[in-house]
Structures are given as structure tokens and as C-alpha cells.
Design a protein around this motif. Sequence first.
Motif, PDB file in Angstrom:
ATOM      1  N   GLU A 129       0.967  -1.209   0.080  1.00 41.81           N
ATOM      2  CA  GLU A 129       0.013   0.015   0.087  1.00 41.81           C
ATOM      3  C   GLU A 129       0.981   1.375   0.213  1.00 41.81           C
ATOM      4  O   GLU A 129       0.424   2.276  -0.677  1.00 41.81           O
ATOM      5  CB  GLU A 129      -0.919   0.036   1.123  1.00 41.81           C
ATOM      6  CG  GLU A 129      -1.931  -0.989   1.241  1.00 41.81           C
ATOM      7  CD  GLU A 129      -3.304  -0.731   0.310  1.00 41.81           C
ATOM      8  OE1 GLU A 129      -3.265   0.426  -0.200  1.00 41.81           O
ATOM      9  OE2 GLU A 129      -4.001  -1.641   0.031  1.00 41.81           O
ATOM     10  N   LEU A 145      -2.148  -2.288  -7.342  1.00 38.46           N
ATOM     11  CA  LEU A 145      -2.633  -2.943  -6.328  1.00 38.46           C
ATOM     12  C   LEU A 145      -3.098  -4.395  -6.601  1.00 38.46           C
ATOM     13  O   LEU A 145      -2.766  -5.219  -5.675  1.00 38.46           O
ATOM     14  CB  LEU A 145      -3.876  -2.029  -5.357  1.00 38.46           C
ATOM     15  CG  LEU A 145      -3.245  -1.114  -4.683  1.00 38.46           C
ATOM     16  CD1 LEU A 145      -4.514  -0.001  -4.377  1.00 38.46           C
ATOM     17  CD2 LEU A 145      -2.164  -1.422  -3.602  1.00 38.46           C
ATOM     18  N   THR A 146      -3.726  -4.640  -7.713  1.00 39.62           N
ATOM     19  CA  THR A 146      -4.175  -5.848  -8.024  1.00 39.62           C
ATOM     20  C   THR A 146      -3.142  -6.702  -8.355  1.00 39.62           C
ATOM     21  O   THR A 146      -3.223  -7.952  -7.748  1.00 39.62           O
ATOM     22  CB  THR A 146      -5.163  -5.687  -9.167  1.00 39.62           C
ATOM     23  OG1 THR A 146      -6.148  -4.934  -9.001  1.00 39.62           O
ATOM     24  CG2 THR A 146      -5.714  -7.046  -9.681  1.00 39.62           C
ATOM     25  N   VAL A 160       2.687   1.586  -3.573  1.00 42.53           N
ATOM     26  CA  VAL A 160       1.870   2.043  -4.721  1.00 42.53           C
ATOM     27  C   VAL A 160       1.265   3.534  -4.215  1.00 42.53           C
ATOM     28  O   VAL A 160       1.336   4.353  -5.140  1.00 42.53           O
ATOM     29  CB  VAL A 160       0.410   1.406  -4.662  1.00 42.53           C
ATOM     30  CG1 VAL A 160      -0.655   1.974  -5.466  1.00 42.53           C
ATOM     31  CG2 VAL A 160       0.890  -0.143  -5.041  1.00 42.53           C
ATOM     32  N   GLN A 161       1.136   3.897  -3.197  1.00 42.11           N
ATOM     33  CA  GLN A 161       0.616   5.333  -2.730  1.00 42.11           C
ATOM     34  C   GLN A 161       1.862   6.316  -3.189  1.00 42.11           C
ATOM     35  O   GLN A 161       1.761   7.478  -3.633  1.00 42.11           O
ATOM     36  CB  GLN A 161       0.595   5.558  -1.276  1.00 42.11           C
ATOM     37  CG  GLN A 161      -0.762   5.021  -0.880  1.00 42.11           C
ATOM     38  CD  GLN A 161      -1.950   5.294  -1.722  1.00 42.11           C
ATOM     39  OE1 GLN A 161      -2.329   6.468  -2.112  1.00 42.11           O
ATOM     40  NE2 GLN A 161      -2.729   4.485  -2.333  1.00 42.11           N
ATOM     41  N   TYR A 220      -1.339  -7.566  -4.817  1.00 45.63           N
ATOM     42  CA  TYR A 220      -2.394  -8.376  -4.113  1.00 45.63           C
ATOM     43  C   TYR A 220      -2.266  -9.675  -4.342  1.00 45.63           C
ATOM     44  O   TYR A 220      -2.285 -10.656  -3.636  1.00 45.63           O
ATOM     45  CB  TYR A 220      -3.784  -7.671  -4.081  1.00 45.63           C
ATOM     46  CG  TYR A 220      -3.533  -6.793  -2.928  1.00 45.63           C
ATOM     47  CD1 TYR A 220      -4.229  -7.455  -1.326  1.00 45.63           C
ATOM     48  CD2 TYR A 220      -3.383  -5.449  -2.888  1.00 45.63           C
ATOM     49  CE1 TYR A 220      -4.242  -6.348  -0.054  1.00 45.63           C
ATOM     50  CE2 TYR A 220      -3.513  -4.492  -1.704  1.00 45.63           C
ATOM     51  CZ  TYR A 220      -4.164  -5.045  -0.431  1.00 45.63           C
ATOM     52  OH  TYR A 220      -4.221  -4.340   0.578  1.00 45.63           O
ATOM     53  N   ARG A 235      -0.877   6.863 -12.854  1.00 50.70           N
ATOM     54  CA  ARG A 235      -2.328   6.703 -12.888  1.00 50.70           C
ATOM     55  C   ARG A 235      -2.977   5.483 -12.979  1.00 50.70           C
ATOM     56  O   ARG A 235      -4.197   5.249 -12.819  1.00 50.70           O
ATOM     57  CB  ARG A 235      -2.922   7.440 -14.311  1.00 50.70           C
ATOM     58  CG  ARG A 235      -2.539   8.850 -14.328  1.00 50.70           C
ATOM     59  CD  ARG A 235      -3.228   9.528 -15.649  1.00 50.70           C
ATOM     60  NE  ARG A 235      -2.679   8.733 -16.851  1.00 50.70           N
ATOM     61  CZ  ARG A 235      -2.067   9.301 -17.773  1.00 50.70           C
ATOM     62  NH1 ARG A 235      -2.089  10.738 -17.819  1.00 50.70           N
ATOM     63  NH2 ARG A 235      -1.586   8.693 -18.852  1.00 50.70           N
ATOM     64  N   VAL A 236      -2.019   4.344 -13.039  1.00 55.42           N
ATOM     65  CA  VAL A 236      -2.577   2.711 -12.666  1.00 55.42           C
ATOM     66  C   VAL A 236      -2.387   2.360 -11.410  1.00 55.42           C
ATOM     67  O   VAL A 236      -1.958   1.413 -11.196  1.00 55.42           O
ATOM     68  CB  VAL A 236      -1.758   2.177 -13.717  1.00 55.42           C
ATOM     69  CG1 VAL A 236      -2.267   2.565 -15.235  1.00 55.42           C
ATOM     70  CG2 VAL A 236      -0.249   2.130 -13.680  1.00 55.42           C
ATOM     71  N   LYS A 237      -2.515   3.024 -10.265  1.00 50.36           N
ATOM     72  CA  LYS A 237      -2.284   2.558  -9.045  1.00 50.36           C
ATOM     73  C   LYS A 237      -3.240   1.317  -8.594  1.00 50.36           C
ATOM     74  O   LYS A 237      -2.820   0.349  -8.053  1.00 50.36           O
ATOM     75  CB  LYS A 237      -2.585   3.591  -7.866  1.00 50.36           C
ATOM     76  CG  LYS A 237      -1.562   4.722  -7.723  1.00 50.36           C
ATOM     77  CD  LYS A 237      -1.749   5.752  -6.862  1.00 50.36           C
ATOM     78  CE  LYS A 237      -0.687   6.991  -7.035  1.00 50.36           C
ATOM     79  NZ  LYS A 237      -0.903   7.798  -5.829  1.00 50.36           N
ATOM     80  N   ASP A 238      -4.679   1.215  -9.123  1.00 51.81           N
ATOM     81  CA  ASP A 238      -5.462   0.427  -8.977  1.00 51.81           C
ATOM     82  C   ASP A 238      -4.935  -1.088  -9.504  1.00 51.81           C
ATOM     83  O   ASP A 238      -5.098  -2.182  -8.972  1.00 51.81           O
ATOM     84  CB  ASP A 238      -6.917   0.658  -9.251  1.00 51.81           C
ATOM     85  CG  ASP A 238      -7.513   1.724  -8.442  1.00 51.81           C
ATOM     86  OD1 ASP A 238      -7.162   1.946  -7.328  1.00 51.81           O
ATOM     87  OD2 ASP A 238      -8.618   2.244  -9.049  1.00 51.81           O
ATOM     88  N   SER A 239      -4.249  -0.867 -10.718  1.00 54.22           N
ATOM     89  CA  SER A 239      -3.945  -2.009 -11.350  1.00 54.22           C
ATOM     90  C   SER A 239      -2.513  -2.707 -10.639  1.00 54.22           C
ATOM     91  O   SER A 239      -2.417  -3.687 -10.577  1.00 54.22           O
ATOM     92  CB  SER A 239      -3.482  -1.595 -12.788  1.00 54.22           C
ATOM     93  OG  SER A 239      -4.649  -1.264 -13.628  1.00 54.22           O
TER      94      SER A 239
END
Length: 141
Positions: free
Chosen positions: A51, A66-67, A54-55, A70, A60-64
Motif C-alpha cells: 500500500e 494494487l491488483t 503504490v501510494q 495483492y 495513474r494505474v495505482k489500482d492495477s
Amino acid sequence: MFFKIKKQEVLWILIAIITLIACQEKKEEKVVPDFSEEKMIAIMKDIHLVEASVQSEKTRVKDSLLTIYYNHIYDIHSITEEDLERNISAWFSDAEATNKLYQKIIESLSIDESKYGKGKKPIEAIEKPKVLEDVNKRQKR
């Protein structure tokens, strides 16, 4: 011989019974975690490092990311997303257990940080996924 009960009295008795039943304390079954404390500490350390990593990214691809991270955590620890969610619920349902767990997580992160030397953080040791390198190259163009 028989008592005469008025409709209004029956109504009041029913209301009283329903109120008593509704006011009974519901006993919640305590969920027992599947993961040992050591395993949960290791998983939570990885989650916090991911976390934070990524922060700190300027993308712009933080969600990707994180996936990806994880999924990597799930593979490393041989768990599923459902396993993690169930165990987080179990471990964090008790405030005292949560405090103790986080004290150990922080202690373990501090030990890891001291291993990397002054000025370096364990988060810097996280290997960035290749997809992030590609994204950063495209953004620089």
C-alpha cells in the motif's frame, strides 16, 4: 371459572412478550481465524509495504498495481482473497487482539527497516512489477 380476558389485555401481553424477545442479547459467534499470528503478521506487513509503495508512485494505474501486488501476496502466502478477508474480519473483531497484532507488525517492520541500513526503507526493496516500468516509460515520452 375461566378468566375473562379482554382483547386489549391480550394485545398488551403480546407486546410485552415481543419486547422481551426483541430485547434479548444476541450472542454472536466468535469467528476463529484460520491464520496463525505469525502468518497474519507476515501478510499484514506485506500489505502495508505494498500500500505504501503504490501510494508513493506517481502514476495513474495505482489500482492495477494494487491488483498485481495483492495477487503476488496471495501467491507468496498461498492464500485466496476470501481467506484474507475472513481472517482480517476474525483478527480485527477484537480490539485488544488487533492492538497486540499491530504492535508486533510495527516491531517487525522496524526490525526489517534496521536491516536495510540508515536512510533506506524496506519499501525500497520491493521489486517493481515490469508493467510499472513500462507505464513510467510511456509517461516520460
